[in-house]
Design a protein around this motif. Structure first.
Motif, PDB file in Angstrom:
ATOM      1  N   ARG A 179       0.808  -1.227   0.000  1.00  0.00           N
ATOM      2  CA  ARG A 179       0.000   0.000   0.000  1.00  0.00           C
ATOM      3  C   ARG A 179       0.836   1.269   0.000  1.00  0.00           C
ATOM      4  O   ARG A 179       0.285   2.375  -0.021  1.00  0.00           O
ATOM      5  CB  ARG A 179      -0.940   0.000   1.211  1.00  0.00           C
ATOM      6  N   LEU A 180       2.154   1.156   0.011  1.00  0.00           N
ATOM      7  CA  LEU A 180       2.993   2.349   0.088  1.00  0.00           C
ATOM      8  C   LEU A 180       3.036   3.094  -1.249  1.00  0.00           C
ATOM      9  O   LEU A 180       3.060   2.483  -2.320  1.00  0.00           O
ATOM     10  CB  LEU A 180       4.413   1.968   0.498  1.00  0.00           C
ATOM     11  N   ASP A 181       3.080   4.405  -1.162  1.00  0.00           N
ATOM     12  CA  ASP A 181       3.219   5.279  -2.331  1.00  0.00           C
ATOM     13  C   ASP A 181       4.576   5.967  -2.216  1.00  0.00           C
ATOM     14  O   ASP A 181       4.742   6.906  -1.441  1.00  0.00           O
ATOM     15  CB  ASP A 181       2.079   6.295  -2.353  1.00  0.00           C
ATOM     16  N   TYR A 182       5.556   5.493  -2.988  1.00  0.00           N
ATOM     17  CA  TYR A 182       6.921   5.978  -2.854  1.00  0.00           C
ATOM     18  C   TYR A 182       7.086   7.328  -3.544  1.00  0.00           C
ATOM     19  O   TYR A 182       6.445   7.603  -4.570  1.00  0.00           O
ATOM     20  CB  TYR A 182       7.910   4.964  -3.420  1.00  0.00           C
ATOM     21  N   ALA A 183       7.969   8.153  -2.992  1.00  0.00           N
ATOM     22  CA  ALA A 183       8.209   9.492  -3.528  1.00  0.00           C
ATOM     23  C   ALA A 183       9.388   9.538  -4.488  1.00  0.00           C
ATOM     24  O   ALA A 183       9.429  10.390  -5.378  1.00  0.00           O
ATOM     25  CB  ALA A 183       8.441  10.476  -2.378  1.00  0.00           C
ATOM     26  N   LEU A 184      10.365   8.650  -4.315  1.00  0.00           N
ATOM     27  CA  LEU A 184      11.578   8.662  -5.125  1.00  0.00           C
ATOM     28  C   LEU A 184      11.491   7.611  -6.229  1.00  0.00           C
ATOM     29  O   LEU A 184      10.782   6.610  -6.106  1.00  0.00           O
ATOM     30  CB  LEU A 184      12.806   8.393  -4.241  1.00  0.00           C
ATOM     31  N   HIS A 185      12.263   7.852  -7.284  1.00  0.00           N
ATOM     32  CA  HIS A 185      12.280   6.920  -8.404  1.00  0.00           C
ATOM     33  C   HIS A 185      13.015   5.650  -7.985  1.00  0.00           C
ATOM     34  O   HIS A 185      14.112   5.721  -7.426  1.00  0.00           O
ATOM     35  CB  HIS A 185      12.980   7.553  -9.607  1.00  0.00           C
ATOM     36  N   PRO A 186      12.470   4.468  -8.251  1.00  0.00           N
ATOM     37  CA  PRO A 186      13.149   3.229  -7.842  1.00  0.00           C
ATOM     38  C   PRO A 186      14.349   2.924  -8.723  1.00  0.00           C
ATOM     39  O   PRO A 186      14.507   3.467  -9.816  1.00  0.00           O
ATOM     40  CB  PRO A 186      12.056   2.170  -8.006  1.00  0.00           C
ATOM     41  N   GLY A 187      15.194   2.023  -8.237  1.00  0.00           N
ATOM     42  CA  GLY A 187      16.377   1.609  -8.995  1.00  0.00           C
ATOM     43  C   GLY A 187      17.288   0.790  -8.112  1.00  0.00           C
ATOM     44  O   GLY A 187      16.861   0.228  -7.097  1.00  0.00           O
ATOM     45  N   ALA A 188      18.560   0.721  -8.477  1.00  0.00           N
ATOM     46  CA  ALA A 188      19.523  -0.054  -7.695  1.00  0.00           C
ATOM     47  C   ALA A 188      19.701   0.568  -6.313  1.00  0.00           C
ATOM     48  O   ALA A 188      19.855   1.785  -6.181  1.00  0.00           O
ATOM     49  CB  ALA A 188      20.862  -0.118  -8.412  1.00  0.00           C
ATOM     50  N   ILE A 189      19.656  -0.269  -5.290  1.00  0.00           N
ATOM     51  CA  ILE A 189      19.852   0.185  -3.910  1.00  0.00           C
ATOM     52  C   ILE A 189      20.883  -0.719  -3.234  1.00  0.00           C
ATOM     53  O   ILE A 189      21.058  -1.881  -3.605  1.00  0.00           O
ATOM     54  CB  ILE A 189      18.538   0.179  -3.100  1.00  0.00           C
ATOM     55  N   HIS A 190      21.557  -0.171  -2.232  1.00  0.00           N
ATOM     56  CA  HIS A 190      22.514  -0.960  -1.458  1.00  0.00           C
ATOM     57  C   HIS A 190      21.785  -1.986  -0.613  1.00  0.00           C
ATOM     58  O   HIS A 190      22.208  -3.133  -0.496  1.00  0.00           O
ATOM     59  CB  HIS A 190      23.358  -0.037  -0.579  1.00  0.00           C
ATOM     60  N   GLY A 191      20.705  -1.583   0.019  1.00  0.00           N
ATOM     61  CA  GLY A 191      19.853  -2.508   0.747  1.00  0.00           C
ATOM     62  C   GLY A 191      20.130  -2.624   2.230  1.00  0.00           C
ATOM     63  O   GLY A 191      19.270  -3.079   2.986  1.00  0.00           O
ATOM     64  N   ASP A 192      21.328  -2.232   2.678  1.00  0.00           N
ATOM     65  CA  ASP A 192      21.666  -2.264   4.107  1.00  0.00           C
ATOM     66  C   ASP A 192      22.608  -1.103   4.395  1.00  0.00           C
ATOM     67  O   ASP A 192      23.704  -1.276   4.926  1.00  0.00           O
ATOM     68  CB  ASP A 192      22.309  -3.600   4.466  1.00  0.00           C
ATOM     69  N   ALA A 193      22.142   0.085   4.039  1.00  0.00           N
ATOM     70  CA  ALA A 193      23.007   1.271   4.033  1.00  0.00           C
ATOM     71  C   ALA A 193      22.979   1.974   5.385  1.00  0.00           C
ATOM     72  O   ALA A 193      22.087   2.766   5.670  1.00  0.00           O
ATOM     73  CB  ALA A 193      22.551   2.235   2.930  1.00  0.00           C
ATOM     74  N   PHE A 194      23.964   1.654   6.216  1.00  0.00           N
ATOM     75  CA  PHE A 194      24.129   2.393   7.466  1.00  0.00           C
ATOM     76  C   PHE A 194      25.621   2.654   7.661  1.00  0.00           C
ATOM     77  O   PHE A 194      26.469   2.061   6.971  1.00  0.00           O
ATOM     78  CB  PHE A 194      23.506   1.646   8.651  1.00  0.00           C
TER      79      PHE A 194
END
Length: 305
Positions: A179-194
């Motif tokens: 049900r989420l409405d994302y604001a940013l364009h999707p694409g490659a992500i790191h996935g565990d970025a801290f």
């Protein structure tokens, strides 16, 4: 993929008692010297520094992490191709190196030096990754909940009632994510970025740990630092400078509450397959699980040791 001869059974657990034996097999296959090896991490992976070769050996500690090893190798090469500040694979060795059911990857050791990385560094590196052209290989789709379910299924010594509760939380979050409405364009992500996945190097911080690289919402890459601010006992706030540098504050986005719940469930389930084989994890895991189940959003968590 390098596969040395071994006698390890297919269901062999990655335990502290077996680490030296597995490391020796990996080093034999890669022509490395294991003498003086130093264990620097053992959670869902075991990571050793080999001082004689200035190499890090990273051994997958669970089936989900093992299954991503080839993708990790491809991602590392993709980031190197685009000169993203990231840890680099050891060249000249076919990777991953398989020892029985265990997958290992080999990396140049980055000697920590310079100032400690912060949120601004993380935001800058994430912006670089998010700006890259898509890789020539397929990345998995970001779909975190099935990974949580698999870890719950593989959990060591988990009572049935706790297993059922965690599965129920997975069901809730699976529905919320649709049900989420994302604001940013999707694409490659790191996935565990801290910030814990940044290493201070002589030319500035580099990012590591590519187990979760995928295609998904960029908001997810901004969530760990935000959850670190509100949940973890970190000494520094990485979220505020990250948001300022990146130009988007995920905590102001209406979907953040859901992504926070997903991140916290990830932080609880990530070590489930290793709770018995690595008993040092249990005290912090039980603390996290108790507060999560009580819907206690204020109690702070510490890093796994």
């Amino acid at each position: 993929m390098t596969t040395p001869n071994t006698t390890f059974p297919e269901n062999d657990a990655l335990t502290r008692e077996r680490l030296s034996e597995i490391l020796a097999q990996v080093c034999a296959a890669a022509g490395l010297d294991p003498r003086g090896a130093r264990l620097i991490k053992f959670t869902n992976n075991a990571a050793f520094v080999l001082p004689a070769d200035s190499v890090v050996v990273r051994i997958a500690g669970s089936a989900p992490v093992r299954d991503r090893a080839t993708t990790v190798v491809n991602v590392a090469r993709w980031l190197a191709e685009h000169e993203v500040p990231a840890v680099r694979l050891l060249p000249g060795v076919e990777q991953p190196v398989m020892v029985g059911v265990h997958a290992a990857t080999l990396w140049h050791y980055t000697e920590p030096s310079g100032p400690a990385p912060g949120g601004a560094d993380l935001g800058r590196i994430l912006h670089r990754i998010h700006s890259l052209p898509p890789p020539a290989f397929d990345l998995p789709r970001w779909d975190p909940v099935p990974k949580f379910r698999r870890r719950i299924d593989d959990a060591e010594g988990l009572p049935a009632g706790d297993r059922d509760w965690l599965r129920s939380r997975c069901d809730e979050l699976d529905a919320e994510l649709t049900r989420l409405d994302y604001a940013l364009h999707p694409g490659a992500i790191h996935g565990d970025a801290f910030v814990g996945n940044l290493i201070p190097g002589p030319d500035g911080p580099v990012i590591c740990d590519f187990d979760s690289v995928s295609v998904g919402p960029r908001e997810w890459d901004l969530t760990p630092a935000a959850v670190g601010k509100v949940r973890m006992d970190y000494a520094e706030d990485a979220h505020t400078p990250l948001a300022a540098g990146y130009g988007f504050d995920v905590m102001d986005w209406p979907g953040f509450a859901t992504l926070r719940r997903v991140r916290e469930l990830q932080l609880v389930t990530s070590v489930l397959p290793n709770l018995v084989s690595n008993p040092g994890l249990r005290e912090q895991w039980e603390h996290r699980y108790r507060t999560l189940r009580a819907d206690d959003t204020r109690t702070r968590w510490s890093t796994y040791r």
